[in-house]
Design an enzyme around this catalytic site. Structure first.
Site, PDB file in Angstrom:
ATOM      1  N   CYS A   2     -11.761  -7.693 -12.290  1.00 38.86           N
ATOM      2  CA  CYS A   2     -12.512  -8.608 -13.153  1.00 38.86           C
ATOM      3  C   CYS A   2     -11.605  -9.328 -14.157  1.00 38.86           C
ATOM      4  CB  CYS A   2     -13.561  -7.840 -13.934  1.00 38.86           C
ATOM      5  SG  CYS A   2     -14.743  -7.009 -12.877  1.00 38.86           S
ATOM      6  N   ARG A  27      -5.770 -11.423  -8.804  1.00 34.97           N
ATOM      7  CA  ARG A  27      -6.062 -10.005  -9.053  1.00 34.97           C
ATOM      8  C   ARG A  27      -7.118  -9.459  -8.113  1.00 34.97           C
ATOM      9  NH1 ARG A  27      -6.023  -8.261 -14.762  1.00 34.97           N
ATOM     10  NH2 ARG A  27      -4.185  -9.188 -15.650  1.00 34.97           N
ATOM     11  N   TRP A  74     -15.211  -8.153  -9.775  1.00 33.42           N
ATOM     12  CA  TRP A  74     -14.878  -7.254  -8.667  1.00 33.42           C
ATOM     13  C   TRP A  74     -15.931  -6.164  -8.724  1.00 33.42           C
ATOM     14  CZ3 TRP A  74     -13.226  -2.122  -8.046  1.00 33.42           C
ATOM     15  CH2 TRP A  74     -12.625  -1.832  -6.809  1.00 33.42           C
ATOM     16  N   ASN A 104     -15.778  -6.855 -18.565  1.00 37.63           N
ATOM     17  CA  ASN A 104     -14.863  -6.092 -17.698  1.00 37.63           C
ATOM     18  C   ASN A 104     -15.015  -4.626 -18.085  1.00 37.63           C
ATOM     19  OD1 ASN A 104     -13.883  -8.509 -16.791  1.00 37.63           O
ATOM     20  ND2 ASN A 104     -11.817  -8.259 -17.639  1.00 37.63           N
ATOM     21  N   GLY A 105     -14.952  -3.735 -17.102  1.00 38.04           N
ATOM     22  CA  GLY A 105     -15.042  -2.314 -17.410  1.00 38.04           C
ATOM     23  C   GLY A 105     -16.291  -1.697 -16.805  1.00 38.04           C
ATOM     24  N   GLU A 483       4.563   5.194   1.310  1.00 38.06           N
ATOM     25  CA  GLU A 483       4.418   3.807   0.871  1.00 38.06           C
ATOM     26  C   GLU A 483       4.267   2.876   2.083  1.00 38.06           C
ATOM     27  OE1 GLU A 483       3.755   1.989  -1.515  1.00 38.06           O
ATOM     28  OE2 GLU A 483       4.676   0.047  -1.168  1.00 38.06           O
ATOM     29  N   LYS A 487       1.077   0.491   2.766  1.00 34.50           N
ATOM     30  CA  LYS A 487       1.160  -0.962   2.994  1.00 34.50           C
ATOM     31  C   LYS A 487       0.389  -1.347   4.251  1.00 34.50           C
ATOM     32  CE  LYS A 487       2.141  -2.102   0.023  1.00 34.50           C
ATOM     33  NZ  LYS A 487       2.571  -1.673  -1.256  1.00 34.50           N
ATOM     34  N   GLU A 490      -3.424  -0.976   3.773  1.00 30.26           N
ATOM     35  CA  GLU A 490      -3.973  -1.947   2.814  1.00 30.26           C
ATOM     36  C   GLU A 490      -4.209  -3.312   3.436  1.00 30.26           C
ATOM     37  OE1 GLU A 490      -2.433  -1.407  -1.709  1.00 30.26           O
ATOM     38  OE2 GLU A 490      -0.863  -1.742  -0.259  1.00 30.26           O
ATOM     39  N   HIS A 506       2.493  21.222  11.528  1.00 32.76           N
ATOM     40  CA  HIS A 506       1.436  21.927  10.802  1.00 32.76           C
ATOM     41  C   HIS A 506       0.129  21.135  10.805  1.00 32.76           C
ATOM     42  CE1 HIS A 506       4.290  24.927   9.567  1.00 32.76           C
ATOM     43  NE2 HIS A 506       5.099  23.976   9.118  1.00 32.76           N
ATOM     44  N   LYS A 605      -5.766  -6.438  -7.511  1.00 33.44           N
ATOM     45  CA  LYS A 605      -4.361  -6.370  -7.914  1.00 33.44           C
ATOM     46  C   LYS A 605      -4.178  -5.485  -9.143  1.00 33.44           C
ATOM     47  CE  LYS A 605      -0.105  -7.474  -7.764  1.00 33.44           C
ATOM     48  NZ  LYS A 605       0.604  -6.745  -6.698  1.00 33.44           N
TER      49      LYS A 605
HETATM   50  C1  G6P Z   1      -3.716  -1.474  -7.361  1.00 33.96           C
HETATM   51  C2  G6P Z   1      -2.782  -2.426  -6.633  1.00 33.96           C
HETATM   52  C3  G6P Z   1      -1.556  -1.667  -6.156  1.00 33.96           C
HETATM   53  C4  G6P Z   1      -0.888  -0.948  -7.317  1.00 33.96           C
HETATM   54  C5  G6P Z   1      -1.866  -0.054  -8.079  1.00 33.96           C
HETATM   55  C6  G6P Z   1      -1.272   0.438  -9.382  1.00 33.96           C
HETATM   56  O1  G6P Z   1      -4.233  -0.540  -6.465  1.00 33.96           O
HETATM   57  O2  G6P Z   1      -3.441  -3.017  -5.549  1.00 33.96           O
HETATM   58  O3  G6P Z   1      -0.648  -2.585  -5.585  1.00 33.96           O
HETATM   59  O4  G6P Z   1       0.158  -0.163  -6.822  1.00 33.96           O
HETATM   60  O5  G6P Z   1      -3.037  -0.800  -8.422  1.00 33.96           O
HETATM   61  O6  G6P Z   1      -1.066  -0.675 -10.216  1.00 33.96           O
HETATM   62  P1  G6P Z   1       0.001  -0.779 -11.373  1.00 33.96           P
HETATM   63  O7  G6P Z   1      -0.189  -2.172 -11.923  1.00 33.96           O
HETATM   64  O8  G6P Z   1      -0.358   0.275 -12.383  1.00 33.96           O
HETATM   65  O9  G6P Z   1       1.335  -0.569 -10.784  1.00 33.96           O
END
Ligand code: G6P
Length: 610
Positions: A2, A27, A74, A104-105, A483, A487, A490, A506, A605
Site C-alpha cells: 500500500c 511496490r 495491496w 496503510n497497515g 535464495e 527466486k 516468486e 533425509h 516489494k
Molecule cells: C518482500 C520482497 C522481497 C524482500 C522482502 C524483505 O517480500 O518482495 O524481495 O526480500 O520483502 O524486504 P526488505 O526490504 O526488508 O529487504
C-alpha cells in the site's frame, strides 16, 4: 504494498497525486484510488486496474481539486475489488460524504469497532479494516477534523498510517501514523504527505519524518504536529535527494533483467573505493560497539534473511563470533534469551519492512542496544532507528524479486565480517589486503558470470514445463540454494525448495524423478567431494541434474547431467557469483512461462504490514 500520497495546495493537485502513485507502483498493488475536494464535495475515483487506467478515468470525469488524497492498495482484508479500494468514505447517510480516508497497515480490532459502529447506524460498503476508521472519525467529528482523528486513533489497535479529508474543511488534510511510515513534504505555500519520500520526488525534497503516535495538521503552506501525548512537537526537516533514475529500461525486457545486469555497478558503488577495513565504515561508534559485543543476532525477512544466513558462515569463520540468524516475524514473538552483549543486525532493502522493524524494537526492548542495519534506503525508518548503519548503493530496485539489493547486502555483510574480524584481532594485514583485492575485483567477476546468460537461456526452455524443482548447495552456498529456489518460485510460480545437499537422503530424495530438475551449486571448495556424492544419489535414481560448476571441479556433462561452467572458484565471495546465475535462471524461466516478471502475483516489494 500500500502507498499513500496527499496534498493541500492552491493548484489542481490531481497530477501530483497521480505522479506520486506512479512512483509507488513498483511496490506492488491490486487497486488504486483518489479523492479530492471538488465543487464543495468530496469526490473519488477508484480502479482495480493500473494507475494509468485511474488517470484515464479522472480525465474522463474532469476531476480536479486543490486538496486530495490517493492510495495504492495491496489487499489484506477484503478482495482486490473496487468497493474495497481506498479512499473510503463515511457520512454517506447524511447526504454527501463527509470523511474520506486512505490507510496503510492493519487494524487488529476492526471487528469490534465494526460491530460498535453498525450499532450506531453506520452501513459498511467494504470488507476492509480501513472503513471502520473512516466511520469512527465521522462519528467523533464535531467541527474539527484534527481533534476527531486524535480521538479516533485512541481506539485503534494495530498498525496504521492514515490521511484524512473532511468535506467541511476543504483546505485541510490530517495524517497520523503508528507502526507504518508517513512523511510530510513542504512546498512553497503547499504541503504534501506520503508513505515514502520517493512518492514526492520531483515535487519537494523538504521532508519531515513522522514518529509513531504523531498526528499532522496540513494546511496551505503550514504544518502543525502533535505527538502521541497530544503535545505540540517539531520534527526536523531533511533535504532528501531521492534517486528515481531507474525508470528507463534501456535494452532490457524487464526491470529484473536490468537490475541483474546492474550488479557490477551496484556492488562497485557499495564498495565506495574502500582502501582499508575499519570499523568506522559502519558509524562513529562502531569500533566501541564491535569491541563490546561477543555475539551477533541477524534479523531479516525474505531474500534479506538469506543474506543473513550467508553472513553467518562468513562471520563465524573469519571473525570467530557466534551468529544467530532469525526470521524477523518469528523472533518478534519468540520467547528468546536476550544478551546485552549482542550486536543486533537488521538487513533490509527497503528499511520499512514491518516485521523487521518490529523485531528490531523487540530486541531493543529486551535490552539489546547495539544495533546495526544493512539497508538500501538511507532515509528509512530502519536507518533512523539503528545506532550503526551501512548503506548499500544498489539504487532503486523496481523488480519485486530482489536481485542487486541482495548481492549488495552480501557485499556489505562481507565488509562487516572483515571489520568485526579486525576488531577481534582475527584479521592479519595480509588477509585484509587479499580480501580487499578480491572485493575490488568483484564487479569484474560478476560481469564474467553475466556473460553466461545465453547458456542459462538454453536451460530455461527445459525448465518452463516443470512444476517442481530442487536446489542444492552446501556450506555457505546452502543459503544461496534457498535464495535460488525463492527466486524461481516468486516469479515463475514453479514450486521450488532449497536444501543443504547433505539433507537429500533425509527426505527430498523421495521426490526425485525425471520430472524433478535438481539444480546444484558446485563450487570448488572443501565440500566438493561430498557434494559429488550427493549428486550421485540423484543420478542413480534417474534424476536430472543442472549443475553450476566452478572451473576445475571435474564435473562433466552427460545425458542427465547438464553443466554450466563458472569462472574459477572465488573463495569466500563465491556465493555472490553463484547467486547471479540462479537469478538469470529464474528470470529466463519466468520469461519462458510468460509471467509478469516484475510484478509477480500476490507479492509486494515493500511489506509494510505484518
Ligand atoms: C518482500 C520482497 C522481497 C524482500 C522482502 C524483505 O517480500 O518482495 O524481495 O526480500 O520483502 O524486504 P526488505 O526490504 O526488508 O529487504
Amino acid at each position: 504494498m500500500c502507498g499513500i500520497v496527499g496534498a493541500v495546495a492552491q493548484r489542481n493537485i490531481v497530477p501530483v497525486l497521480l505522479e506520486g502513485l506512479k512512483r509507488l507502483e513498483y511496490r506492488g498493488y491490486d487497486s488504486c484510488g483518489i479523492a479530492v475536494h471538488a465543487e464543495g464535495q468530496l469526490q473519488r475515483a477508484r480502479s482495480t486496474q493500473r494507475v494509468a487506467e485511474l488517470e484515464k478515468q479522472l480525465q474522463a470525469a474532469h476531476l480536479q481539486g486543490f486538496t486530495g488524497i490517493a492510495h495504492t492498495r495491496w489487499a489484506t482484508h477484503g478482495a482486490p475489488a473496487t468497493h474495497n479500494a481506498h479512499p473510503h468514505f463515511s457520512g454517506l447517510g447524511k447526504g454527501n460524504a463527509r470523511i474520506a480516508l486512505v490507510h496503510n497497515g492493519i487494524i487488529e480490532n476492526h471487528d469490534e469497532l465494526r460491530t460498535e459502529l453498525q450499532a450506531k447506524g453506520y452501513v459498511f460498503e467494504s470488507q476492509t479494516d480501513t472503513e471502520v476508521i473512516a466511520h469512527l472519525i465521522d462519528y467523533l467529528y464535531a467541527g474539527d477534523l484534527f481533534v476527531a482523528v486524535q480521538q479516533a486513533i485512541q481506539r485503534l489497535r494495530g498498525a496504521y498510517a492514515i490521511a484524512v479529508l473532511c468535506q467541511q474543511e476543504p483546505h485541510r488534510l490530517i495524517g497520523a501514523r503508528h507502526g507504518s511510515p508517513l512523511v510530510i513534504g513542504l512546498g512553497v505555500n503547499e504541503t504534501f504527505l506520503a508513505s515514502d519520500a520517493l512518492a514526492l520526488a520531483g515535487t519537494t525534497d523538504q521532508i519531515m519524518y513522522l514518529e509513531d503516535g504523531d498526528v499532522a495538521d496540513l494546511q496551505l503552506g503550514k504544518v502543525w504536529l502533535a505527538d502521541r501525548y497530544g503535545q505540540s512537537v517539531e520534527r526536523p526537516v531533511h533535504t532528501v535527494h531521492v534517486h528515481t533514475g531507474a525508470a528507463d529500461l534501456g535494452p532490457y525486457r524487464h526491470y529484473m533483467q536490468k537490475e541483474i545486469f546492474e550488479q557490477p555497478r551496484a556492488v562497485g558503488d557499495t564498495l565506495q573505493d574502500i582502501n582499508s577495513i575499519n570499523a568506522e565504515l559502519f558509524g562513529d561508534q562502531a569500533y566501541q560497539v564491535f569491541k563490546t559485543i561477543d555475539r551477533v543476532l541477524i534479523l531479516a525477512c525474505g531474500t534479506s534473511y538469506y543474506a543473513g544466513l550467508t553472513a553467518k558462515y562468513w562471520i563465524e569463520s573469519l571473525a570467530r563470533i557466534p551468529v544467530n540468524v532469525e526470521i524477523a516475524s518469528e523472533y518478534r514473538y519468540r520467547d528468546s534469551v536476550p544478551d546485552p552483549r549482542t550486536l543486533v543486525v537488521t538487513i533490509s532493502q527497503s528499511g520499512e519492512t514491518a516485521d523487521t522493524l518490529a523485531a528490531l524494537k523487540h530486541a531493543r526492548s529486551l535490552g539489546m542496544e547495539h544495533t546495526l542495519t544493512i539497508c538500501n534506503v538511507a532515509t528509512s525508518a530502519m536507518v533512523r532507528e539503528c545506532k550503526l548503519a551501512y548503506i548499500t548503493r544498489a539504487g532503486v530496485e523496481i523488480g519485486v524479486a530482489s536481485t542487486k539489493a541482495f548481492t549488495t547486502q552480501l557485499t556489505a555483510l562481507f565488509l562487516l565480517t572483515l571489520a568485526l574480524a579486525q576488531v577481534k584481532e582475527q584479521l592479519s594485514a595480509e588477509q585484509e589486503a587479499d580480501y580487499l583485492k578480491s572485493l575490488r575485483h568483484l564487479p569484474t567477476a560478476i560481469a564474467a558470470v553475466l556473460a553466461l546468460e545465453p547458456q542459462v537461456i538454453d536451460w530455461a526452455d527445459r525448465f518452463a514445463s516443470k512444476e517442481n524443482a530442487l536446489f542444492l548447495g552446501r556450506g555457505m552456498h546452502f543459503p544461496i540454494a534457498m535464495e535460488g529456489a525463492l527466486k524461481l518460485k516468486e516469479i515463475s510460480y514453479i514450486h521450488a525448495e532449497g536444501y543443504p545437499a547433505g539433507e537429500l537422503k533425509h527426505g527430498p530424495l523421495a521426490l526425485v524423478t525425471e520430472a524433478m530438475p535438481v539444480v546444484t551449486i558446485a563450487p570448488r571448495d572443501e565440500l566438493l567431494e561430498k557434494l559429488k556424492s550427493n549428486m550421485e544419489e540423484v543420478h542413480a535414481r534417474g534424476g536430472e541434474l543442472y549443475v553450476f560448476a566452478d572451473a576445475d571441479t571435474r564435473i562433466s556433462s552427460s545425458e542427465k547431467i547438464h553443466v554450466i561452467r563458472m569462472p574459477e572458484h572465488y573463495g569466500k565471495l563465491s556465493p555472490i557469483l553463484h547467486t547471479v546465475t540462479l537469478q538469470l535462471l529464474a528470470y529466463h524461466v519466468a520469461c519462458a512461462r510468460g509471467t509478469d516478471v516484475d510484478k509477480p502475483r500476490n507479492l509486494a516489494k515493500s511489506v509494510t504490514v505484518e
